[in-house]
Write a protein that holds these residues in place. Structure first.
Motif, short mmCIF file in Angstrom:
data_model
loop_
_atom_site.label_atom_id
_atom_site.label_comp_id
_atom_site.label_asym_id
_atom_site.label_seq_id
_atom_site.Cartn_x
_atom_site.Cartn_y
_atom_site.Cartn_z
N LEU A 139 -23.45 32.07 11.06
CA LEU A 139 -23.82 32.51 12.40
C LEU A 139 -24.68 33.76 12.36
CD1 LEU A 139 -20.38 32.16 14.24
CD2 LEU A 139 -22.22 30.47 14.10
N SER A 140 -25.50 33.92 13.39
CA SER A 140 -26.27 35.16 13.56
C SER A 140 -25.35 36.24 14.12
CB SER A 140 -27.44 34.93 14.50
OG SER A 140 -26.96 34.72 15.84
N GLY A 141 -25.86 37.49 14.16
CA GLY A 141 -25.06 38.57 14.71
C GLY A 141 -24.68 38.34 16.16
N GLY A 142 -25.62 37.86 16.96
CA GLY A 142 -25.34 37.60 18.36
C GLY A 142 -24.32 36.49 18.55
N GLU A 143 -24.41 35.46 17.72
CA GLU A 143 -23.46 34.35 17.80
C GLU A 143 -22.06 34.81 17.41
OE1 GLU A 143 -26.75 30.87 16.79
OE2 GLU A 143 -25.54 31.76 15.19
N LYS A 144 -21.97 35.66 16.38
CA LYS A 144 -20.66 36.18 15.98
C LYS A 144 -20.02 36.99 17.09
CE LYS A 144 -21.35 36.32 10.95
NZ LYS A 144 -21.48 37.19 9.76
N GLN A 145 -20.83 37.81 17.78
CA GLN A 145 -20.29 38.60 18.88
C GLN A 145 -19.76 37.69 19.99
OE1 GLN A 145 -19.39 41.36 17.87
NE2 GLN A 145 -20.50 42.83 19.13
N ARG A 146 -20.47 36.60 20.26
CA ARG A 146 -19.99 35.66 21.28
C ARG A 146 -18.67 35.03 20.86
NH1 ARG A 146 -23.62 33.71 25.23
NH2 ARG A 146 -25.59 34.87 25.21
N VAL A 147 -18.53 34.75 19.57
CA VAL A 147 -17.27 34.18 19.08
C VAL A 147 -16.14 35.20 19.21
CG1 VAL A 147 -16.06 33.25 17.06
CG2 VAL A 147 -18.43 32.57 17.53
N HIS A 148 -16.42 36.47 18.91
CA HIS A 148 -15.41 37.51 19.07
C HIS A 148 -14.94 37.58 20.53
CE1 HIS A 148 -15.51 39.05 15.08
NE2 HIS A 148 -16.71 39.56 15.14
N ILE A 149 -15.88 37.47 21.45
CA ILE A 149 -15.51 37.52 22.86
C ILE A 149 -14.72 36.27 23.24
CG2 ILE A 149 -16.42 37.50 25.22
CD1 ILE A 149 -18.68 39.29 24.20
N ALA A 150 -15.11 35.11 22.72
CA ALA A 150 -14.36 33.88 22.97
C ALA A 150 -12.93 34.00 22.46
CB ALA A 150 -15.06 32.69 22.33
N ARG A 151 -12.78 34.59 21.26
CA ARG A 151 -11.43 34.79 20.72
C ARG A 151 -10.60 35.67 21.65
NH1 ARG A 151 -9.62 39.62 19.67
NH2 ARG A 151 -11.45 40.13 18.43
N ALA A 152 -11.23 36.73 22.18
CA ALA A 152 -10.53 37.60 23.12
C ALA A 152 -10.20 36.85 24.41
CB ALA A 152 -11.38 38.84 23.43
N LEU A 153 -11.12 36.01 24.89
CA LEU A 153 -10.86 35.23 26.10
C LEU A 153 -9.71 34.23 25.89
CD1 LEU A 153 -14.47 34.45 27.38
CD2 LEU A 153 -12.89 36.21 28.17
N ALA A 154 -9.57 33.73 24.66
CA ALA A 154 -8.49 32.79 24.37
C ALA A 154 -7.12 33.44 24.50
CB ALA A 154 -8.67 32.21 22.96
N GLN A 155 -7.09 34.76 24.48
CA GLN A 155 -5.84 35.48 24.73
C GLN A 155 -5.46 35.44 26.20
OE1 GLN A 155 -7.37 38.84 21.64
NE2 GLN A 155 -5.70 39.51 22.96
N GLU A 156 -6.37 34.95 27.05
CA GLU A 156 -6.18 34.94 28.51
C GLU A 156 -5.84 36.34 29.02
OE1 GLU A 156 -4.70 30.77 30.01
OE2 GLU A 156 -3.24 31.58 28.57
N PRO A 157 -6.65 37.33 28.66
CA PRO A 157 -6.32 38.71 29.03
C PRO A 157 -6.68 39.03 30.46
CG PRO A 157 -8.42 38.69 27.92
CD PRO A 157 -7.93 37.25 27.93
N THR A 158 -6.08 40.07 30.97
CA THR A 158 -6.49 40.65 32.24
C THR A 158 -7.60 41.66 32.01
OG1 THR A 158 -4.23 40.41 33.08
CG2 THR A 158 -5.67 41.91 34.28
N TYR A 159 -7.57 42.31 30.84
CA TYR A 159 -8.53 43.35 30.50
C TYR A 159 -9.27 42.97 29.22
CZ TYR A 159 -5.27 45.82 33.55
OH TYR A 159 -4.46 46.16 34.60
#
Length: 266
Positions: A139-159
């Motif tokens: 993955l490119s740097g931008g794609e990796k960042q999107r995956v990091h955010i997806a991982r965080a979203l998978a936590q179903e966070p409020t914040y």
């Protein structure tokens, strides 16, 4: 629902990194955290996320002191994307995102079709669903960042907390990533390096200097020529609108802190 710091300090050994910070994050807002290098932004993000307990003062999540919430419950409510998150494992994009479900799994609660749905929704949210079978290291740097955010979203966070999320990305991916984050239905706190990005995307900005929170408010109220001069040591003009947004134009002449202290700049 709130994320709050009250008179918080944090020290590394005998060195004070954060001192007497009080901050309340408003539900649904995009709060930007700015300041020069060494001002304590990353340490602040770690305290806000619950990774580091305050040395002094208190950190609260929805009215309850964080140290009493528990790691698993914190991970269910706060998604934190760090600056230098990486892995040496040969995993796919989907496997990386699935790590966000860890706080919900146990011997009594195994993986389910609901977890599959949440992973798919997170991948769709960051426009990575078609790349779910790609190997992380391709993955490119931008794609990796999107995956990091997806991982965080998978936590179903409020914040959602982001520490310098646009580091090492080109301008197109920087803007795309911040626009993506702004569209999410979450309360967001992001430490940002680019002041114009903070002006464009944030509802409020918290400005730090030497470990202290010195100002918080709308971008146009915080990103003033005086604050930019005194805190960042730069000369700039700021164009503001009546909605509290602004754009910064930096001047090319270099201002040193010595110039400021001796009154050689306006």
């Amino acid at each position: 629902m709130s994320l709050e710091l009250r008179n918080v300090g944090w020290s590394a050994g005998f060195k004070k990194i954060i001192e007497d910070v009080s901050l309340s994050v408003k539900p649904g807002e995009f709060l930007g955290l700015i300041g020069p290098n060494g001002s304590g932004k990353t340490s602040m993000m770690s305290v806000l996320s619950g990774i580091r307990p305050p040395s002094t003062g208190q950190a609260f999540l929805d009215g309850k002191e964080m140290k009493k919430v528990g790691r698993r419950n914190l991970a269910r409510q706060i998604g934190f994307v760090e600056q230098q998150a990486d892995t040496i494992d040969r995993i796919t994009v989907r496997e990386a995102v699935s790590l966000g479900r860890t706080p919900y799994l146990s011997l009594l609660t195994p993986w389910s079709t609901n977890d599959d749905r949440i992973i798919e929704d997170a991948l769709i949210a960051v426009d990575m669903a078609e790349m779910k079978d790609r190997i992380w290291h391709t993955l490119s740097g931008g794609e990796k960042q999107r995956v990091h955010i997806a991982r965080a979203l998978a936590q179903e966070p409020t914040y959602l907390l982001l520490d310098e999320p646009t580091n090492h990305l080109d301008i197109r991916h920087q803007l795309g990533l911040l626009e993506l984050v702004r569209r999410l239905q979450l309360t967001v706190v992001a430490a940002l390096h680019d002041l114009n990005h903070a002006a464009m995307f944030c509802d409020r900005i918290a400005m730090m200097d030497k470990g202290r929170l010195i100002a918080i408010g709308r971008p146009a109220d915080i990103l003033t020529p005086e604050n930019l001069r005194d805190v960042f040591g730069v000369r700039a003009s700021v164009d503001a609108d009546d909605q509290g947004r602004c754009a910064i134009r930096f001047h090319t002449s270099i201002t040193t802190l010595a110039d400021i202290k001796e009154g050689r700049v306006a």
